[in-house]
Each structure stands twice: as structure tokens, then as C-alpha cells.
Write an enzyme that holds these catalytic residues in place. Structure first.
Site, mmCIF file in Angstrom:
data_model
loop_
_atom_site.group_PDB
_atom_site.id
_atom_site.type_symbol
_atom_site.label_atom_id
_atom_site.label_comp_id
_atom_site.label_asym_id
_atom_site.label_seq_id
_atom_site.Cartn_x
_atom_site.Cartn_y
_atom_site.Cartn_z
ATOM 1 N N ASP A 14 73.321 29.317 98.198
ATOM 2 C CA ASP A 14 73.829 30.667 98.658
ATOM 3 C C ASP A 14 72.863 31.899 98.884
ATOM 4 O O ASP A 14 73.134 33.204 98.623
ATOM 5 C CB ASP A 14 74.722 31.160 97.200
ATOM 6 C CG ASP A 14 75.752 30.143 96.777
ATOM 7 O OD1 ASP A 14 76.446 29.589 97.641
ATOM 8 O OD2 ASP A 14 76.077 30.222 95.606
ATOM 9 N N LYS A 17 72.386 31.123 104.090
ATOM 10 C CA LYS A 17 71.948 30.272 105.255
ATOM 11 C C LYS A 17 73.250 30.473 106.451
ATOM 12 O O LYS A 17 72.780 30.307 107.375
ATOM 13 C CB LYS A 17 72.039 28.809 104.631
ATOM 14 C CG LYS A 17 71.029 28.417 103.507
ATOM 15 C CD LYS A 17 71.281 27.069 102.920
ATOM 16 C CE LYS A 17 72.408 26.926 102.119
ATOM 17 N NZ LYS A 17 72.407 27.514 100.663
ATOM 18 N N GLY A 41 79.371 26.340 100.591
ATOM 19 C CA GLY A 41 80.322 27.568 101.051
ATOM 20 C C GLY A 41 79.274 28.417 101.785
ATOM 21 O O GLY A 41 78.569 29.244 101.375
ATOM 22 N N HIS A 42 79.584 28.490 103.059
ATOM 23 C CA HIS A 42 78.559 28.995 103.964
ATOM 24 C C HIS A 42 79.275 30.241 104.561
ATOM 25 O O HIS A 42 80.173 29.955 105.343
ATOM 26 C CB HIS A 42 77.804 28.149 105.014
ATOM 27 C CG HIS A 42 76.774 26.935 104.472
ATOM 28 N ND1 HIS A 42 76.171 26.227 105.230
ATOM 29 C CD2 HIS A 42 76.509 26.779 103.094
ATOM 30 C CE1 HIS A 42 75.572 25.557 104.389
ATOM 31 N NE2 HIS A 42 75.745 25.803 103.014
ATOM 32 N N GLN A 223 73.273 23.715 99.761
ATOM 33 C CA GLN A 223 72.533 23.983 98.617
ATOM 34 C C GLN A 223 71.326 24.857 98.676
ATOM 35 O O GLN A 223 71.079 25.147 99.689
ATOM 36 C CB GLN A 223 72.516 22.625 97.760
ATOM 37 C CG GLN A 223 74.058 22.092 97.244
ATOM 38 C CD GLN A 223 74.857 21.589 98.422
ATOM 39 O OE1 GLN A 223 74.359 20.512 99.104
ATOM 40 N NE2 GLN A 223 75.987 21.952 98.586
HETATM 41 P P1 GDP Z 1 75.106 30.086 101.876
HETATM 42 O O1 GDP Z 1 75.811 29.420 100.992
HETATM 43 O O2 GDP Z 1 73.538 30.056 101.671
HETATM 44 O O3 GDP Z 1 75.447 30.310 103.348
HETATM 45 O O4 GDP Z 1 75.253 31.740 101.064
HETATM 46 P P2 GDP Z 1 76.817 32.095 100.857
HETATM 47 O O5 GDP Z 1 77.540 32.388 101.897
HETATM 48 O O6 GDP Z 1 77.607 31.405 99.593
HETATM 49 O O7 GDP Z 1 76.473 33.271 99.856
HETATM 50 C C1 GDP Z 1 75.836 34.418 100.670
HETATM 51 C C2 GDP Z 1 76.410 35.742 100.607
HETATM 52 O O8 GDP Z 1 75.918 36.795 100.697
HETATM 53 C C3 GDP Z 1 77.910 35.680 101.378
HETATM 54 O O9 GDP Z 1 78.768 36.300 100.945
HETATM 55 C C4 GDP Z 1 77.288 36.680 102.698
HETATM 56 O O10 GDP Z 1 78.415 37.230 103.414
HETATM 57 C C5 GDP Z 1 76.362 37.526 101.808
HETATM 58 N N1 GDP Z 1 75.149 37.998 102.600
HETATM 59 C C6 GDP Z 1 74.378 37.260 103.380
HETATM 60 N N2 GDP Z 1 73.446 37.926 103.977
HETATM 61 C C7 GDP Z 1 73.438 39.114 103.596
HETATM 62 C C8 GDP Z 1 72.562 40.457 103.349
HETATM 63 O O11 GDP Z 1 71.533 40.420 103.807
HETATM 64 N N3 GDP Z 1 73.187 41.387 102.526
HETATM 65 C C9 GDP Z 1 74.165 41.317 101.968
HETATM 66 N N4 GDP Z 1 74.671 42.473 101.223
HETATM 67 N N5 GDP Z 1 75.004 40.110 101.795
HETATM 68 C C10 GDP Z 1 74.695 39.130 102.605
HETATM 69 P P1 IMO Z 2 75.490 26.272 99.356
HETATM 70 O O1 IMO Z 2 75.359 25.379 100.515
HETATM 71 C C1 IMO Z 2 75.383 27.069 95.027
HETATM 72 C C2 IMO Z 2 75.558 23.672 92.363
HETATM 73 C C3 IMO Z 2 76.913 23.594 91.601
HETATM 74 C C4 IMO Z 2 76.331 23.038 90.258
HETATM 75 C C5 IMO Z 2 75.381 22.079 90.987
HETATM 76 C C6 IMO Z 2 76.091 20.375 90.926
HETATM 77 O O2 IMO Z 2 76.956 27.230 99.389
HETATM 78 O O3 IMO Z 2 74.432 26.996 98.927
HETATM 79 P P2 IMO Z 2 78.071 19.497 92.532
HETATM 80 O O4 IMO Z 2 79.261 19.960 92.978
HETATM 81 O O5 IMO Z 2 76.877 19.481 93.982
HETATM 82 O O6 IMO Z 2 77.874 18.126 91.990
HETATM 83 O O7 IMO Z 2 77.309 20.743 91.629
HETATM 84 O O8 IMO Z 2 75.054 22.559 92.195
HETATM 85 N N1 IMO Z 2 75.978 23.866 93.700
HETATM 86 C C7 IMO Z 2 75.810 25.070 94.451
HETATM 87 N N2 IMO Z 2 75.515 26.087 94.069
HETATM 88 N N3 IMO Z 2 75.577 26.792 96.405
HETATM 89 C C8 IMO Z 2 75.990 25.425 96.827
HETATM 90 O O9 IMO Z 2 75.978 25.343 98.147
HETATM 91 C C9 IMO Z 2 76.068 24.614 95.784
HETATM 92 N N4 IMO Z 2 76.338 23.335 95.667
HETATM 93 C C10 IMO Z 2 76.306 22.737 94.704
HETATM 94 O O10 IMO Z 2 77.340 24.982 91.020
HETATM 95 O O11 IMO Z 2 75.577 23.814 89.479
HETATM 96 MG MG MG Z 3 77.309 29.185 99.597
#
Ligand code: GDP
Ligand code: IMO
Ligand code: MG
Length: 422
Positions: A14, A17, A41-42, A223
Site C-alpha cells: 500500500d 504503487k 488493491g492498487h 504487496q
Molecule cells: P498500492 O497497493 O501500493 O497501490 O497502494 P494503495 O492504493 O493500496 O494505497 C495507497 C493509498 O494512498 C490510496 O488510497 C491512494 O489513493 C493514496 N495515495 C497514493 N499516493 C498518495 C499521496 O501522495 N498522498 C496521499 N494523501 N494519498 C496518496
Molecule cells: P498491495 O499490492 C498490504 C498482507 C495481508 C496479510 C499478509 C498475507 O495492495 O500493496 P495474503 O492475503 O497475501 O495471504 O495476506 O499480507 N497483504 C497486504 N497488505 N497490501 C497488499 O497488497 C497486501 N497483500 C497482502 O494483510 O497481513
Molecule cells: Mg494496496
């Protein structure tokens, strides 16, 4: 010969990415996912709409870019079909822009049940899995029992499916876990029919031919490095190699084809699920980060645990990945923090160290360095020359400590809220 650049998370996932891949896509011909599955979840945002992708690479919103799901990925046909339908509703034509490796493994409804059974059996020691069936699917892959995307084209696919399902039912009986796999089967097979409409390919040939033609490929990690099956805080990890090396096995490319390695990290840390988190702030400061940063899982909606930036862990991740450029996200979340802390070392059994201990149960006391907060709203800033001195001091400290330049600073979730440093 072209190179494959890799963008991956340096923390516990998270890091942002999805957002940054979307920003970088105009520079690439191909975006390729190489590991993980719908546990990811991207999120990406533009025109005030937020999109969350789980299996599909984050290049899909740029027409002309090819999106590839590599062999290292695990696919749930129900979730993929859902994603495809929502994107089609938005007018994104995936028939031309999405290709899927025949060697990617399939997540069966019974894999999800096994994930739930395994977590229930672990009780308090549960991993905190996303319950998407990731672990059991990779177990079947390495155990040589799995079903692959290419198998759906075989005449005896249904028999192979039933064979594996029955094996899973046996295991579920041993767990004494009551489940109803059949209720999801109709939808699952509908998802398989959707998959059949796409270009199912030997993606290793495709990737290598792009490399040969000098096309620009970006591999998108899922991840984070601290959730890597080998180097994360085992057993509180995911079941794939999330680090740079995973891109080679997950796409079928040679190590010498790797170009830039973009390592992405938040200006603080978050973790969702169980496991050690040395700089965690289980207090008002952590709550403030969660609230301002909207730190709730994009896949499960669970609140993310929040804490200060951890340089010991960050340096470890940079070492494992050979990161050539850093990308920092979400410093804007810290805009109203008077003091910002960074862990520069750990104290373990009274001894200061700059290494992660093998035993995850070892109590770790972070050694912090404090920075003055910038107390400025940076979300509208377009250039690093606009950024407050206190933030630049924070960035320069990270560069100095890691020896890697911070090339991009993201200051908001939107595509436009991105500062590329010259
Ligand atoms: P990923 O899994 O690495 O793609 O990241 P996620 O989408 O799960 O989580 C990142 C969260 O931060 C999302 O809700 C994005 O919309 C948000 N986000 C990404 N970059 C920024 C930033 O620079 N500032 C803020 N405030 N939010 C951001
Ligand atoms: P993105 O790509 C954050 C965490 C789960 C759990 C552990 C194992 O959005 O960054 P799993 O379902 O893979 O067996 O869970 O890894 N986890 C993540 N945490 N971002 C993710 O993906 C994750 N994918 C799995 O919360 O702790
Ligand atoms: Mg994510």
C-alpha cells in the site's frame, strides 16, 4: 535491447504503487504484473474518480499501453471478471490491451475456503490474510497440484478441477471446517468463460520479444518487500517473492534485462494484518495518520496500522532489491505534524543494531531521530523548489542514509499531485 524497469513496494504494501504506475505509464509500452493476486488493491485517481485494481496492471487507463498478467500471478476468475466488467463499463477496451500468461495459476473457490480454515485454525496466531486464497494457491503451485490458466483450454479441464476440489474437501474435513464450495462454482466457471475470451499467451516469449524489439516494459510489484515469502517477517508474510528477483521468475526474463528499480515508500509506515511492526504508533498519533491518510485496506477495508518511517527496514528492502531510484508518497499526510520521527536503528536486548533480527518475537525498541515538521499544506505544490525546507531536510536525510536519490515525491492521491525531481 530494451530493459525492464521494476516498480515495487519497500514496506508492507500500500505504498501507492498503483498511483505511481499510472503516472509513469505514458513512458512505457507494456505494464506487467509479476506476482501476487487479488490480495492486492492498487488505487489510482484522476478526474476525481478513484479506481481500485486487484489483478489487472495499473496501466489500463492509458490507451495504447499493453497490460500483461505474468506467470507469477495467481488469478481468481470471479474477481478478474468483475474487474473486467467494471472497466468495460467505463469504456476501457481490454480485449486489445490485456494479455494473460497461460502459466499463471488459478485460485479455486476451495482455495479461499482453505485460506479461511487455515486462519481459523491458527486462532490468535493468524496471519491476517486477505482471505483471497493466495497462500493455498501458491501451496498447490509449489506442491505441483495447481491448475493453470492454460488448462482451461484442455478438454478435461472440468475433471482436473473436480480432482483438485475433492482433494481440498478432504483437507477441509480434516480442519473440521464447514464450507460450501459449490455456491461459488457457477460464478467461477462464468469467470473462466470470460478468461477464454482473452489472449492467453506464453508470456515469457512475449516479454523477451518486447525486450529484443527495444520496447519499454515496466514490471509492477504487488504487496511490499517486508511481506516477501523469504525476507519478510515470516510467517506474517504473503506467499510470493515480492522483491525484484520475483520479477525475473514471475515474467520469465533474465536478470541482465533489469533496468531501473523504482522503490516506493510512504513518508511513514503502515501495515495491515498481523506481524511485527517496530515503529507502530498504537496511540493518537497513529490514529491521526490513519485518519488523514485514509489508511484503510483497498481490498478488505480493514484499518491499517500506522507508525513512523523505519529506516532499518527501508535500507534492508533497498539492499534486497538493488533500488536505483526512490519514490516517496504521502508526505502530505504529515503536513500538520509538529514533530516527525524516523527510526534510524533498533535496540535489541539492550544492544543497538542496524539489522532486522531473525526472531520476529524479539522485542525491538526503535532508536528515533526527530525532525521538525513543515506545518504547511503541500498538496497543491508542483515543483520540489516549492516544497518547505523542513520537508526537503527530511528527504535529504533519507537520501543520505540510503545512498539512493528520491526522484519522485507524490503529494496527493491524484495523478496530477506528483512532483518529478530533475
Ligand atoms: P498500492 O497497493 O501500493 O497501490 O497502494 P494503495 O492504493 O493500496 O494505497 C495507497 C493509498 O494512498 C490510496 O488510497 C491512494 O489513493 C493514496 N495515495 C497514493 N499516493 C498518495 C499521496 O501522495 N498522498 C496521499 N494523501 N494519498 C496518496
Ligand atoms: P498491495 O499490492 C498490504 C498482507 C495481508 C496479510 C499478509 C498475507 O495492495 O500493496 P495474503 O492475503 O497475501 O495471504 O495476506 O499480507 N497483504 C497486504 N497488505 N497490501 C497488499 O497488497 C497486501 N497483500 C497482502 O494483510 O497481513
Ligand atoms: Mg494496496
Amino acid at each position: 535491447m530494451g530493459k525492464v524497469d521494476i516498480l515495487l513496494g519497500l514496506q508492507w504494501g500500500d505504498e501507492g504503487k498503483g498511483k505511481v504506475v499510472d503516472v509513469l505509464t505514458p513512458h512505457y509500452n507494456v505494464i506487467a504484473r509479476f506476482q501476487g493476486g487479488p490480495n492486492a488493491g492498487h488505487s489510482l485517481e484522476f478526474n476525481n474518480i478513484k479506481h481500485v485494481l486487484h489483478t489487472i496492471p495499473s496501466g489500463v487507463f492509458h490507451p495504447g499501453c499493453l497490460n500483461l498478467i505474468g506467470n507469477g500471478v495467481v488469478i481468481d476468475p470471479i474477481i478478474l471478471a468483475d474487474e473486467i466488467h467494471s472497466l468495460e463499463k467505463l469504456g476501457v477496451n481490454l480485449k486489445k490491451s490485456l494479455k494473460i500468461s497461460k502459466k499463471a495459476h488459478l485460485i479455486l473457490p476451495s482455495h479461499r475456503e482453505l485460506d479461511a480454515a487455515s486462519e481459523a485454525a491458527k486462532g490468535k496466531g493468524k496471519i491476517g490474510s486477505t482471505l483471497k486464497g493466495i497462500g493455498p494457491t501458491y501451496m498447490d503451485k509449489t506442491g505441483r497440484n495447481g491448475l493453470r490458466v492454460g488448462d482451461i483450454l484442455l478438454p478435461d479441464f472440468k475433471d482436473r478441477y473436480n480432482f483438485l476440489k475433492n482433494k481440498h474437501k478432504e483437507i477441509l474435513r480434516q480442519y473440521n471446517y464447514s464450507s460450501n464450495i459449490e455456491q461459488h462454482e457457477e460464478e467461477w466457471f462464468k469467470g473462466i468463460d470470460v478468461l477464454r475470451q482473452y489472449d492467453l499467451i506464453d508470456s515469457e516469449y512475449e516479454i523477451n520479444s518486447y525486450i529484443k524489439q527495444g520496447k519499454k516494459v515496466l514490471a509492477e510489484g504487488a504487496q511490499g518487500s517486508l511481506l516477501d515469502i523469504d525476507f519478510g517477517s515470516y510467517p506474517f508474510v504473503t506467499s510470493s517473492n515480492t522483491i525484484c528477483a520475483g520479477a525475473c521468475t514471475g515474467l520469465g526474463m533474465a536478470p541482465h534485462a533489469v533496468g531501473e528499480v523504482y522503490g516506493i515508500f510512504k513518508a511513514y509506515c503502515t501495515r495491515v494484518g498481523s506481524g511485527p511492526f517496530p515503529t507502530e504508533l498504537d496511540n493518537g498519533i497513529g490514529e491521526k495518520m490513519r485518519k488523514i491518510g485514509v489508511e484503510y485496506g483497498a481490498t478488505t477495508g480493514r484499518p491499517r496500522r500506522c507508525g513512523w518511517l523505519d529506516l532499518v527496514a527501508l535500507k534492508y528492502a533497498i539492499m534486497l532489491n538493488g533500488v536505483t531510484q526512490l519514490i516517496m508518497t504521502k508526505p502530505d499526510v504529515l503536513d500538520s505534524f509538529e514533530t516527525i520521527k524516523v527510526a534510524v536503528a533498533y535496540r535489541v536486548n539492550g544492544i543497538e543494531t542496524d539489522r532486522l533480527p531473525y526472531d520476529i518475537n524479539t522485542p525491538i525498541e526503535p532508536v528515533y531521530r526527530e525532525f521538525k515538521g513543515w506545518m504547511t499544506d503541500i498538496s497543491g505544490f508542483k515543483s520540489d523548489s516549492d516544497l518547505p525546507d523542513e520537508l526537503m531536510a527530511y528527504v535529504q536525510f533519507i537520501e543520505q542514509e540510503t545512498g539512493v536519490p528520491v526522484k519522485i515525491i507524490s503529494v496527493g492521491p491524484n495523478r496530477d499531485e506528483t512532483i518529478v525531481r530533475e
